[in-house]
Design a protein around this motif. Structure first.
Motif, PDB file in Angstrom:
ATOM      1  N   UNK A   1      38.085  72.337  -0.434  1.00  0.00           N
ATOM      2  CA  UNK A   1      38.605  70.977  -0.285  1.00  0.00           C
ATOM      3  C   UNK A   1      40.018  70.918  -0.877  1.00  0.00           C
ATOM      4  N   UNK A   2      40.974  70.554  -0.020  1.00  0.00           N
ATOM      5  CA  UNK A   2      42.377  70.484  -0.490  1.00  0.00           C
ATOM      6  C   UNK A   2      42.966  69.131  -0.119  1.00  0.00           C
ATOM      7  N   UNK A   3      43.568  68.464  -1.091  1.00  0.00           N
ATOM      8  CA  UNK A   3      44.225  67.183  -0.794  1.00  0.00           C
ATOM      9  C   UNK A   3      45.545  67.460  -0.068  1.00  0.00           C
ATOM     10  N   UNK A   4      45.894  66.576   0.866  1.00  0.00           N
ATOM     11  CA  UNK A   4      47.106  66.773   1.655  1.00  0.00           C
ATOM     12  C   UNK A   4      48.369  66.768   0.783  1.00  0.00           C
ATOM     13  N   UNK A   5      48.330  66.001  -0.310  1.00  0.00           N
ATOM     14  CA  UNK A   5      49.501  65.969  -1.202  1.00  0.00           C
ATOM     15  C   UNK A   5      49.788  67.358  -1.768  1.00  0.00           C
ATOM     16  N   UNK A   6      48.706  68.143  -1.934  1.00  0.00           N
ATOM     17  CA  UNK A   6      48.885  69.497  -2.463  1.00  0.00           C
ATOM     18  C   UNK A   6      49.617  70.351  -1.425  1.00  0.00           C
ATOM     19  N   UNK A   7      49.246  70.168  -0.150  1.00  0.00           N
ATOM     20  CA  UNK A   7      49.932  70.897   0.924  1.00  0.00           C
ATOM     21  C   UNK A   7      51.398  70.475   0.995  1.00  0.00           C
ATOM     22  N   UNK A   8      51.626  69.143   0.844  1.00  0.00           N
ATOM     23  CA  UNK A   8      53.006  68.635   0.837  1.00  0.00           C
ATOM     24  C   UNK A   8      53.830  69.335  -0.237  1.00  0.00           C
ATOM     25  N   UNK A   9      53.241  69.391  -1.420  1.00  0.00           N
ATOM     26  CA  UNK A   9      53.948  70.019  -2.545  1.00  0.00           C
ATOM     27  C   UNK A   9      54.173  71.506  -2.279  1.00  0.00           C
ATOM     28  N   UNK A  10      53.169  72.117  -1.655  1.00  0.00           N
ATOM     29  CA  UNK A  10      53.235  73.551  -1.373  1.00  0.00           C
ATOM     30  C   UNK A  10      54.425  73.892  -0.471  1.00  0.00           C
ATOM     31  N   UNK A  11      54.730  73.016   0.467  1.00  0.00           N
ATOM     32  CA  UNK A  11      55.816  73.305   1.421  1.00  0.00           C
ATOM     33  C   UNK A  11      57.077  72.510   1.099  1.00  0.00           C
ATOM     34  N   UNK A  12      57.164  72.003  -0.143  1.00  0.00           N
ATOM     35  CA  UNK A  12      58.313  71.156  -0.497  1.00  0.00           C
ATOM     36  C   UNK A  12      59.578  71.955  -0.808  1.00  0.00           C
ATOM     37  N   UNK A  13      59.448  73.270  -0.908  1.00  0.00           N
ATOM     38  CA  UNK A  13      60.620  74.090  -1.235  1.00  0.00           C
ATOM     39  C   UNK A  13      61.407  74.463   0.004  1.00  0.00           C
ATOM     40  N   UNK A  14      62.183  75.544  -0.136  1.00  0.00           N
ATOM     41  CA  UNK A  14      62.981  76.007   0.997  1.00  0.00           C
ATOM     42  C   UNK A  14      62.092  76.766   1.989  1.00  0.00           C
ATOM     43  N   UNK A  15      62.704  77.124   3.113  1.00  0.00           N
ATOM     44  CA  UNK A  15      61.944  77.875   4.123  1.00  0.00           C
ATOM     45  C   UNK A  15      61.537  79.227   3.551  1.00  0.00           C
ATOM     46  N   UNK A  16      60.491  79.781   4.084  1.00  0.00           N
ATOM     47  CA  UNK A  16      59.983  81.086   3.652  1.00  0.00           C
ATOM     48  C   UNK A  16      59.551  81.116   2.190  1.00  0.00           C
ATOM     49  N   UNK A  17      59.161  79.962   1.684  1.00  0.00           N
ATOM     50  CA  UNK A  17      58.605  79.981   0.333  1.00  0.00           C
ATOM     51  C   UNK A  17      57.569  78.873   0.177  1.00  0.00           C
ATOM     52  N   UNK A  18      56.607  79.138  -0.690  1.00  0.00           N
ATOM     53  CA  UNK A  18      55.595  78.142  -1.029  1.00  0.00           C
ATOM     54  C   UNK A  18      55.738  77.802  -2.499  1.00  0.00           C
ATOM     55  N   UNK A  19      55.781  76.506  -2.793  1.00  0.00           N
ATOM     56  CA  UNK A  19      55.995  76.067  -4.161  1.00  0.00           C
ATOM     57  C   UNK A  19      54.646  75.915  -4.877  1.00  0.00           C
ATOM     58  N   UNK A  20      54.205  77.012  -5.478  1.00  0.00           N
ATOM     59  CA  UNK A  20      52.905  77.017  -6.158  1.00  0.00           C
ATOM     60  C   UNK A  20      52.924  76.089  -7.375  1.00  0.00           C
ATOM     61  N   UNK A  21      54.038  76.106  -8.117  1.00  0.00           N
ATOM     62  CA  UNK A  21      54.127  75.276  -9.327  1.00  0.00           C
ATOM     63  C   UNK A  21      54.026  73.790  -8.977  1.00  0.00           C
ATOM     64  N   UNK A  22      54.707  73.396  -7.886  1.00  0.00           N
ATOM     65  CA  UNK A  22      54.642  71.994  -7.471  1.00  0.00           C
ATOM     66  C   UNK A  22      53.214  71.626  -7.052  1.00  0.00           C
ATOM     67  N   UNK A  23      52.558  72.554  -6.348  1.00  0.00           N
ATOM     68  CA  UNK A  23      51.170  72.300  -5.907  1.00  0.00           C
ATOM     69  C   UNK A  23      50.242  72.141  -7.116  1.00  0.00           C
ATOM     70  N   UNK A  24      50.447  72.978  -8.130  1.00  0.00           N
ATOM     71  CA  UNK A  24      49.630  72.870  -9.349  1.00  0.00           C
ATOM     72  C   UNK A  24      49.903  71.529 -10.033  1.00  0.00           C
TER      73      UNK A  24
END
Lengths: 181, 152
Positions: free
Chosen positions: A126-149
């Motif tokens: 179960x993943x909240x959509x806000x977490x996905x938003x945070x995950x892709x909030x950085x630049x292209x070709x990167x996932x923002x793990x810290x923001x998702x946490x």
């Protein structure tokens, strides 16, 4: 004077306690089956994880973000897929019914649910959509793990992943307590 | 009481008061810094038990020549430099977190418990072969890491 100092000290102590009372904890529980099965419990304060992650430097992990430049995921537009899921309407998107395995991926409001049912194992994510938003909030070709946490700490509560099988039981969840159930 | 006796009593009283305050302050400092504890008990083997006041470790860290820390840094290599900020922050942040159990593993042959308790990291490993009990004051680790950092 002494009273004022004591009062200030108590207020500070109470403030720190209350600040931590609001802190979320990530728990991992693994129970292996059988009498000799191992039992593992891990408890992590999310605030601590948020503070540390941006400082970790590894090959593709930089300032809390994972880059995909030189990995096998180069051929897959991970950010694009996550963005498409985020923007999609509610519903069941993927259903795979095979011999011995059923997979269902659906979006309900703010929640993305992934259910995998095998003959001897059930997985629920179960993943909240806000977490996905945070995950892709950085630049292209990167996932923002810290923001998702960070978002997990603010918004998430309850089960993130559960795995139930004859061999083992796994539960990963978030709550306000500093100890596992 | 004669003036001379009064003076002697006053001097003796003052001396006792200063001694008591000094001993109290030393005791409070030692208590505040905690104890570094290493206990290893091997099945049919040696027993090791070390209990050192953390203030002594802090003092020793200051007295160890810089060259030793430079050598340690060189042995750790560039890999340590990459994780150094995270490691330092981890120990510092741990001080602010309330007491909690970080990891608990309970198996048939081995039990492991890692917990933060009163400003210390306590590690217990209990198996058929050995029993290990470590108590590491968080500030002690921070002072060692700080010294390593300055040795760069």
């Amino acid at each position: 004077m002494i009273r004022s100092v004591c009062a200030a000290g108590l207020a500070l102590l109470l403030g720190v306690s209350l600040a931590w009372a609001d802190g979320k904890w990530l728990h991992i529980r693994v129970d292996e089956g059988g009498e000799d099965g191992e039992r593992v419990r891990v408890n992590l304060p999310l605030e601590l994880v948020s503070e540390i992650l941006p400082l970790v430097e590894a090959d593709e992990f930089h300032r809390g973000k994972v880059r995909f430049d030189h990995t096998d995921f180069d051929e897959v537009d991970v950010r694009g897929i996550l963005a498409a899921v985020r923007d999609a309407e509610d519903g069941e998107y993927i259903t795979v019914e095979g011999a011995g395995e059923n997979v269902k991926i659906r979006k309900q409001g703010n929640l993305l649910s992934i259910d995998v049912d095998e003959d001897d194992e059930k997985v629920r994510i179960r993943v909240r959509m806000e977490v996905l938003d945070a995950l892709i909030s950085g630049q292209e070709n990167e996932l923002d793990i810290a923001a998702a946490i960070g978002v997990l700490g603010e918004k998430a509560h309850g089960d993130l992943v559960t795995v139930e099988s004859d061999r083992e039981s796994v539960r990963i969840w978030i709550d306000d307590k500093n100890e596992a159930d | 009481m004669s003036p001379d006796t009064k003076r002697i009593v006053l001097i003796a009283g003052g001396f006792l008061l200063i001694s008591a305050v000094t001993i109290g302050a030393i005791g409070a400092t030692v208590f505040d810094a905690g104890m570094l504890v290493v206990q290893v008990r091997e099945e049919g083997g040696s027993d090791v038990s070390i209990k050192v006041p953390a203030v002594l470790v802090h003092a020793a860290v200051r007295l160890v020549p810089n060259r030793c820390f430079e050598e340690a840094r060189a042995e750790m290599g560039a890999e340590y430099d990459r994780v150094r900020p995270a490691v330092r922050a981890l120990w510092r942040e741990l001080e602010d977190v309330p007491d909690f159990v970080l990891v608990e593993v309970a198996g048939r042959d081995e039990q492991v418990l890692v917990r933060k308790q009163s400003g210390r990291l306590v590690i217990d490993v209990d198996s058929d072969r050995e029993r290990v009990h470590l108590v590491i004051p968080l500030r002690t680790v921070d002072s060692i890491l700080g010294r390593l950092e300055r040795a760069a």
